[in-house]
Scaffold this active site. Sequence first.
Site, PDB file in Angstrom:
ATOM      1  N   TYR A  50       0.822  -1.206   0.000  1.00  0.00           N
ATOM      2  CA  TYR A  50       0.000   0.000   0.000  1.00  0.00           C
ATOM      3  C   TYR A  50       0.857   1.257   0.000  1.00  0.00           C
ATOM      4  O   TYR A  50       0.372   2.337  -0.342  1.00  0.00           O
ATOM      5  CB  TYR A  50      -0.935   0.038   1.212  1.00  0.00           C
ATOM      6  CG  TYR A  50      -1.912  -1.096   1.332  1.00  0.00           C
ATOM      7  CD1 TYR A  50      -2.127  -1.994   0.277  1.00  0.00           C
ATOM      8  CD2 TYR A  50      -2.629  -1.296   2.510  1.00  0.00           C
ATOM      9  CE1 TYR A  50      -3.021  -3.037   0.409  1.00  0.00           C
ATOM     10  CE2 TYR A  50      -3.527  -2.336   2.638  1.00  0.00           C
ATOM     11  CZ  TYR A  50      -3.717  -3.216   1.597  1.00  0.00           C
ATOM     12  OH  TYR A  50      -4.607  -4.257   1.742  1.00  0.00           O
ATOM     13  N   HIS A 108       0.911 -11.607   1.638  1.00  0.00           N
ATOM     14  CA  HIS A 108      -0.186 -10.913   0.965  1.00  0.00           C
ATOM     15  C   HIS A 108      -0.834 -11.762  -0.128  1.00  0.00           C
ATOM     16  O   HIS A 108      -2.064 -11.802  -0.235  1.00  0.00           O
ATOM     17  CB  HIS A 108       0.336  -9.603   0.381  1.00  0.00           C
ATOM     18  CG  HIS A 108      -0.714  -8.548   0.222  1.00  0.00           C
ATOM     19  ND1 HIS A 108      -0.438  -7.203   0.269  1.00  0.00           N
ATOM     20  CD2 HIS A 108      -2.060  -8.635   0.032  1.00  0.00           C
ATOM     21  CE1 HIS A 108      -1.549  -6.509   0.104  1.00  0.00           C
ATOM     22  NE2 HIS A 108      -2.549  -7.352  -0.047  1.00  0.00           N
TER      23      HIS A 108
END
Length: 281
Positions: A50, A108
């Site tokens: 992010y 992730h």
Amino acid sequence: MDIPTSQLNDGHSIPQLGFGVFQVPPEDTAETVRAALEVGYRHIDTAQMYGNEEGVGQAIAESGIPREELFITSKLNNGNHRPADAERSFEETLRRLGTDRVDLFLIHWPLPTRYDGDFVSTWRTLTGFREDGRARSVGVSNFQPAHLSRIIDETGEVPAVNQIELHPYFGNEQARSASLEHDIRIEAWSPIAQGKVIDDAVLTRIGERHGKTASQVALRWHLQRDHIIFPKSMRRARMQENLEILDFVLSGEEMAEVSALDQGASGRIGPDPDTFDVVPD
């Protein structure tokens, strides 16, 4: 406001309702997270990919909230799967967040078509972070049933959570069921289908009975299915709205109506974990 907690298979607990910062621009993250903390959130979900861990850390430092009252999650960048890279980047995550530990750290994406298909050594590296105390709990994200079976069979270590795409239009039942079979808690990303539920007729009708919005109905459906959720919004009013789901209960019939919105694979919004192989520059 008492946000319910869920028990993980490693004995730790996690707030069932948190705040996500996916797609929050780095330059806006500190202000956004600061507002979320002021509204009442104590569980913040971020990720290396992010690019906004530093903003999360800044907001936490400025909040004055004791570290033990917060639950911080981050996730491994797709470019950092090899053990040495995972180790290096994890230390960078701790530095950017301004903490000596995270409460939860996840792989992730499994990336089965990358790294010679080896996500097992990546998982083994994460369990080391838990063993040395730098991560209180470790888990995975976007892992399919076969991915879960493989890491558990080859390491004997069961993830605490599996963070998967899950919302009324995509129940992701195979991944959900496989996770629950191993006592792995479900974290649902995109819990309101990236806002697509807002105008849903079924959810709106149910919401009218309770004086709630369609989004609040969807989030309440998640809580009653024991999912961990962290809806994201940069608007303070919406942050507050997303918290106001603890004062009503959906009936069994209403729960079934929401579940019946499932569109199967066609309802998926994000990538397919079996083929997704993007590694950021």
